[in-house]
Write a protein that holds these residues in place. Structure first.
Motif, PDB file in Angstrom:
ATOM      1  N   GLY A   1       0.822  -1.208   0.000  1.00 23.01           N
ATOM      2  CA  GLY A   1       0.000   0.000   0.000  1.00 23.01           C
ATOM      3  C   GLY A   1       0.854   1.255   0.000  1.00 23.01           C
ATOM      4  O   GLY A   1       0.571   2.211  -0.722  1.00 23.01           O
ATOM      5  N   LEU A   2       1.915   1.260   0.807  1.00 19.32           N
ATOM      6  CA  LEU A   2       2.815   2.414   0.827  1.00 19.32           C
ATOM      7  C   LEU A   2       3.552   2.562  -0.499  1.00 19.32           C
ATOM      8  O   LEU A   2       3.763   3.676  -0.985  1.00 19.32           O
TER       9      LEU A   2
ATOM     10  N   GLY B   1       2.731   9.600  -6.271  1.00 24.37           N
ATOM     11  CA  GLY B   1       3.325  10.929  -6.268  1.00 24.37           C
ATOM     12  C   GLY B   1       3.308  11.563  -4.888  1.00 24.37           C
ATOM     13  O   GLY B   1       2.633  11.094  -3.971  1.00 24.37           O
ATOM     14  N   PRO B   2       4.057  12.664  -4.771  1.00 25.78           N
ATOM     15  CA  PRO B   2       4.176  13.312  -3.460  1.00 25.78           C
ATOM     16  C   PRO B   2       2.875  13.955  -2.983  1.00 25.78           C
ATOM     17  O   PRO B   2       2.637  14.084  -1.783  1.00 25.78           O
TER      18      PRO B   2
ATOM     19  N   LEU C   1      -1.508  14.174   0.968  1.00 23.02           N
ATOM     20  CA  LEU C   1      -2.944  14.084   1.196  1.00 23.02           C
ATOM     21  C   LEU C   1      -3.266  12.979   2.194  1.00 23.02           C
ATOM     22  O   LEU C   1      -4.071  13.177   3.118  1.00 23.02           O
ATOM     23  N   ALA C   2      -2.624  11.822   2.046  1.00 23.82           N
ATOM     24  CA  ALA C   2      -2.868  10.710   2.968  1.00 23.82           C
ATOM     25  C   ALA C   2      -2.401  11.065   4.378  1.00 23.82           C
ATOM     26  O   ALA C   2      -3.086  10.775   5.370  1.00 23.82           O
ATOM     27  N   GLY C   3      -1.254  11.714   4.497  1.00 26.53           N
ATOM     28  CA  GLY C   3      -0.755  12.132   5.808  1.00 26.53           C
ATOM     29  C   GLY C   3      -1.674  13.146   6.455  1.00 26.53           C
ATOM     30  O   GLY C   3      -1.984  13.059   7.649  1.00 26.53           O
ATOM     31  N   GLY C   4      -2.117  14.132   5.687  1.00 23.65           N
ATOM     32  CA  GLY C   4      -3.028  15.142   6.212  1.00 23.65           C
ATOM     33  C   GLY C   4      -4.353  14.537   6.639  1.00 23.65           C
ATOM     34  O   GLY C   4      -4.917  14.915   7.675  1.00 23.65           O
ATOM     35  N   LEU C   5      -4.851  13.597   5.845  1.00 27.44           N
ATOM     36  CA  LEU C   5      -6.103  12.921   6.177  1.00 27.44           C
ATOM     37  C   LEU C   5      -5.951  12.129   7.474  1.00 27.44           C
ATOM     38  O   LEU C   5      -6.848  12.137   8.332  1.00 27.44           O
TER      39      LEU C   5
END
Length: 167
Positions: free
Chosen positions: A36-37, A44-45, A50-54
């Motif tokens: 998944g990672l 892309g970055p 977006l995933a980190g912010g979510l």
């Protein structure tokens, strides 16, 4: 404040255990987290950000849901059209506690969790006061009055006693 720290520590521990179990889990011959990672990095970055912010937003929402809410400003009473100001309840608790022999300072906080009201009372006692006597006086004289005034609401009470040091 201690409860908030405890909940934060439990949430972080739970996330760490979830990440470890996800890293060990396999699905269709592939490790779930690593594949998944890898796909996320390949996207892309912007996808990683977006995933980190979510993840941060979801974590903050869960943390905020754990904190107790202030009691509503107006507490409804069983009589039609009658309500009680929660600030007046806090002031009454402080006044009643200050009248207890041996109490030099009183603070109160009224919060709610679900349908129950939580009353947290912090009392600072003089160095000559006996905590057992103060707690007995609080339980026998102050608490019944407050419980009666909030009669339709279930009330949970926490009392924190601190003895003032001599100078």
């Amino acid at each position: 404040m201690h409860a908030l720290i405890n909940r934060t520590a439990l949430a972080l521990a739970g996330l760490a255990l979830l990440a470890l179990s996800g890293a060990a889990a396999t699905w269709g011959g592939h490790r779930v987290v690593t594949s998944g990672l890898r796909r996320l990095v390949e996207a892309g970055p912007h996808a990683v950000a977006l995933a980190g912010g979510l993840g941060v937003v979801i974590g903050m929402c869960l943390l905020a849901a754990q904190s107790p809410r202030n009691a509503p400003r107006r507490l409804r009473l069983p009589a039609p059209g009658c309500s009680l100001d929660s600030r007046a309840v806090r002031r009454a608790v402080r006044a009643l506690c200050s009248a207890v022999p041996g109490v030099t300072r009183a603070r109160s906080r009224l919060t709610r969790r679900g349908s129950a009201l939580n009353l947290s009372v912090s009392l600072v006692l003089s160095c000559t006061a006996h905590p057992d006597d103060v707690l007995t006086e609080f339980s026998d004289r102050v608490l019944p009055q407050i419980t009666a005034s909030l009669a339709p609401h279930r009330l949970r009470t926490t009392v924190h006693l601190t003895v003032q040091r001599t100078r």
